[in-house]
Design a protein around this motif. Structure first.
Motif, PDB file in Angstrom:
ATOM      1  N   TYR A 124       3.420   0.212   0.530  1.00 29.13           N
ATOM      2  CA  TYR A 124       2.788  -1.181   0.251  1.00 29.13           C
ATOM      3  C   TYR A 124       2.599  -1.887   1.650  1.00 29.13           C
ATOM      4  O   TYR A 124       2.901  -1.199   2.706  1.00 29.13           O
ATOM      5  CB  TYR A 124       3.742  -2.210  -0.562  1.00 29.13           C
ATOM      6  N   GLY A 145      -7.829   2.280 -10.658  1.00 26.97           N
ATOM      7  CA  GLY A 145      -8.198   1.066 -11.057  1.00 26.97           C
ATOM      8  C   GLY A 145      -7.871   0.664 -12.440  1.00 26.97           C
ATOM      9  O   GLY A 145      -8.684   0.301 -13.099  1.00 26.97           O
ATOM     10  N   GLN A 179     -11.016 -12.601  -3.593  1.00 27.03           N
ATOM     11  CA  GLN A 179     -10.802 -11.309  -4.337  1.00 27.03           C
ATOM     12  C   GLN A 179     -11.640 -11.195  -5.404  1.00 27.03           C
ATOM     13  O   GLN A 179     -11.471 -12.153  -6.140  1.00 27.03           O
ATOM     14  CB  GLN A 179      -9.428 -10.719  -4.462  1.00 27.03           C
ATOM     15  N   GLY A 232      -6.650 -10.064  -6.727  1.00 30.87           N
ATOM     16  CA  GLY A 232      -6.862  -8.746  -6.303  1.00 30.87           C
ATOM     17  C   GLY A 232      -8.005  -8.205  -6.922  1.00 30.87           C
ATOM     18  O   GLY A 232      -8.793  -9.197  -7.268  1.00 30.87           O
ATOM     19  N   THR A 274      -0.886  -1.196  -4.398  1.00 32.36           N
ATOM     20  CA  THR A 274      -1.795  -0.119  -4.835  1.00 32.36           C
ATOM     21  C   THR A 274      -1.430   0.618  -6.173  1.00 32.36           C
ATOM     22  O   THR A 274      -0.316   1.176  -5.953  1.00 32.36           O
ATOM     23  CB  THR A 274      -2.723   0.441  -4.181  1.00 32.36           C
ATOM     24  N   TRP A 284       2.895   2.268  -9.459  1.00 32.49           N
ATOM     25  CA  TRP A 284       2.464   1.843  -8.362  1.00 32.49           C
ATOM     26  C   TRP A 284       2.716   2.856  -7.203  1.00 32.49           C
ATOM     27  O   TRP A 284       3.579   3.735  -7.440  1.00 32.49           O
ATOM     28  CB  TRP A 284       3.413   0.447  -7.703  1.00 32.49           C
ATOM     29  N   SER A 285       1.965   2.812  -6.093  1.00 33.72           N
ATOM     30  CA  SER A 285       1.938   3.794  -5.092  1.00 33.72           C
ATOM     31  C   SER A 285       3.290   3.505  -4.276  1.00 33.72           C
ATOM     32  O   SER A 285       3.597   2.374  -4.245  1.00 33.72           O
ATOM     33  CB  SER A 285       0.874   3.497  -4.020  1.00 33.72           C
ATOM     34  N   ASP A 301      -8.222  -2.122  -8.294  1.00 36.94           N
ATOM     35  CA  ASP A 301      -7.248  -1.338  -7.704  1.00 36.94           C
ATOM     36  C   ASP A 301      -6.261  -1.605  -6.779  1.00 36.94           C
ATOM     37  O   ASP A 301      -5.561  -0.892  -5.930  1.00 36.94           O
ATOM     38  CB  ASP A 301      -8.290  -0.052  -7.139  1.00 36.94           C
ATOM     39  N   HIS A 302      -5.862  -3.099  -6.837  1.00 33.48           N
ATOM     40  CA  HIS A 302      -4.914  -3.280  -5.838  1.00 33.48           C
ATOM     41  C   HIS A 302      -4.737  -4.966  -6.304  1.00 33.48           C
ATOM     42  O   HIS A 302      -5.358  -5.568  -6.684  1.00 33.48           O
ATOM     43  CB  HIS A 302      -5.261  -3.219  -4.385  1.00 33.48           C
ATOM     44  N   VAL A 341       0.410  -6.413  -0.337  1.00 32.02           N
ATOM     45  CA  VAL A 341      -0.448  -5.733  -1.186  1.00 32.02           C
ATOM     46  C   VAL A 341       0.094  -4.358  -1.735  1.00 32.02           C
ATOM     47  O   VAL A 341       0.707  -3.671  -0.926  1.00 32.02           O
ATOM     48  CB  VAL A 341      -1.547  -5.263  -0.175  1.00 32.02           C
ATOM     49  N   ARG A 386      -4.521   5.070  -6.306  1.00 32.50           N
ATOM     50  CA  ARG A 386      -5.506   3.872  -6.022  1.00 32.50           C
ATOM     51  C   ARG A 386      -6.531   3.826  -7.196  1.00 32.50           C
ATOM     52  O   ARG A 386      -7.562   3.340  -6.973  1.00 32.50           O
ATOM     53  CB  ARG A 386      -6.181   4.004  -4.533  1.00 32.50           C
ATOM     54  N   HIS A 427      -2.777  -8.573  -4.459  1.00 28.99           N
ATOM     55  CA  HIS A 427      -2.468  -9.412  -3.197  1.00 28.99           C
ATOM     56  C   HIS A 427      -1.478 -10.543  -3.598  1.00 28.99           C
ATOM     57  O   HIS A 427      -1.770 -11.005  -4.464  1.00 28.99           O
ATOM     58  CB  HIS A 427      -3.541 -10.110  -2.423  1.00 28.99           C
TER      59      HIS A 427
END
Length: 132
Positions: free
Chosen positions: A108, A24, A128, A54, A18, A104-105, A57-58, A16, A22, A60
């Motif tokens: 993960y 979107g 999702q 997903g 984000t 990306w953050s 905001d994220h 995952v 976070r 998968h």
């Protein structure tokens, strides 16, 4: 089960990612492009992207990867290549959500799993709510 020249394996992971803060930034078009880019990166690593989904905001990913693939290198490439390609193709839209240098953050989620619960994880990812 997959086979290599000297190995039989079944290595799966649920990832995952984000976006930074976070926020979107995903629309349906950007989300589809992200999936295309990530499928190409997985192919370069001889990794099967089993499922991708997903929300705004994220994302998968459900992957089936060979033992020779380093998961941290795969993640680095997935995030790095997708960030670069998405920023190139949708600069104005992404700038509204992510004003810094990162898409990306830095963190993960990664979880390995066996064959038994993969159907449940796949179903969860399929459910999702894609951006529209």
């Amino acid at each position: 089960m997959r086979r290599g020249r000297t190995v039989v394996f079944t290595l799966h992971t649920h990832l995952v990612f984000t976006p930074e803060y976070r926020r979107g930034p995903f629309t349906d078009e950007i989300f589809r492009r992200c999936e295309e880019v990530m499928r190409a990166v997985c192919a370069d690593f001889e990794t099967e992207l089993v499922e991708f989904n997903g929300e705004r905001d994220h994302v998968h990913l459900l992957t089936h990867y060979p033992p020779k693939a380093s998961l941290s290198k795969l993640v680095g490439s997935l995030k790095g290549v997708s960030a670069r390609r998405l920023r190139q193709k949708y600069p104005d839209h992404i700038r509204k959500y992510l004003w810094g240098a990162h898409f990306w953050s830095p963190s993960y989620f990664a979880a390995s799993y066996g064959e038994a619960p993969s159907a449940a994880i796949k179903e969860y990812i399929e459910q999702q709510k894609r951006p529209s």
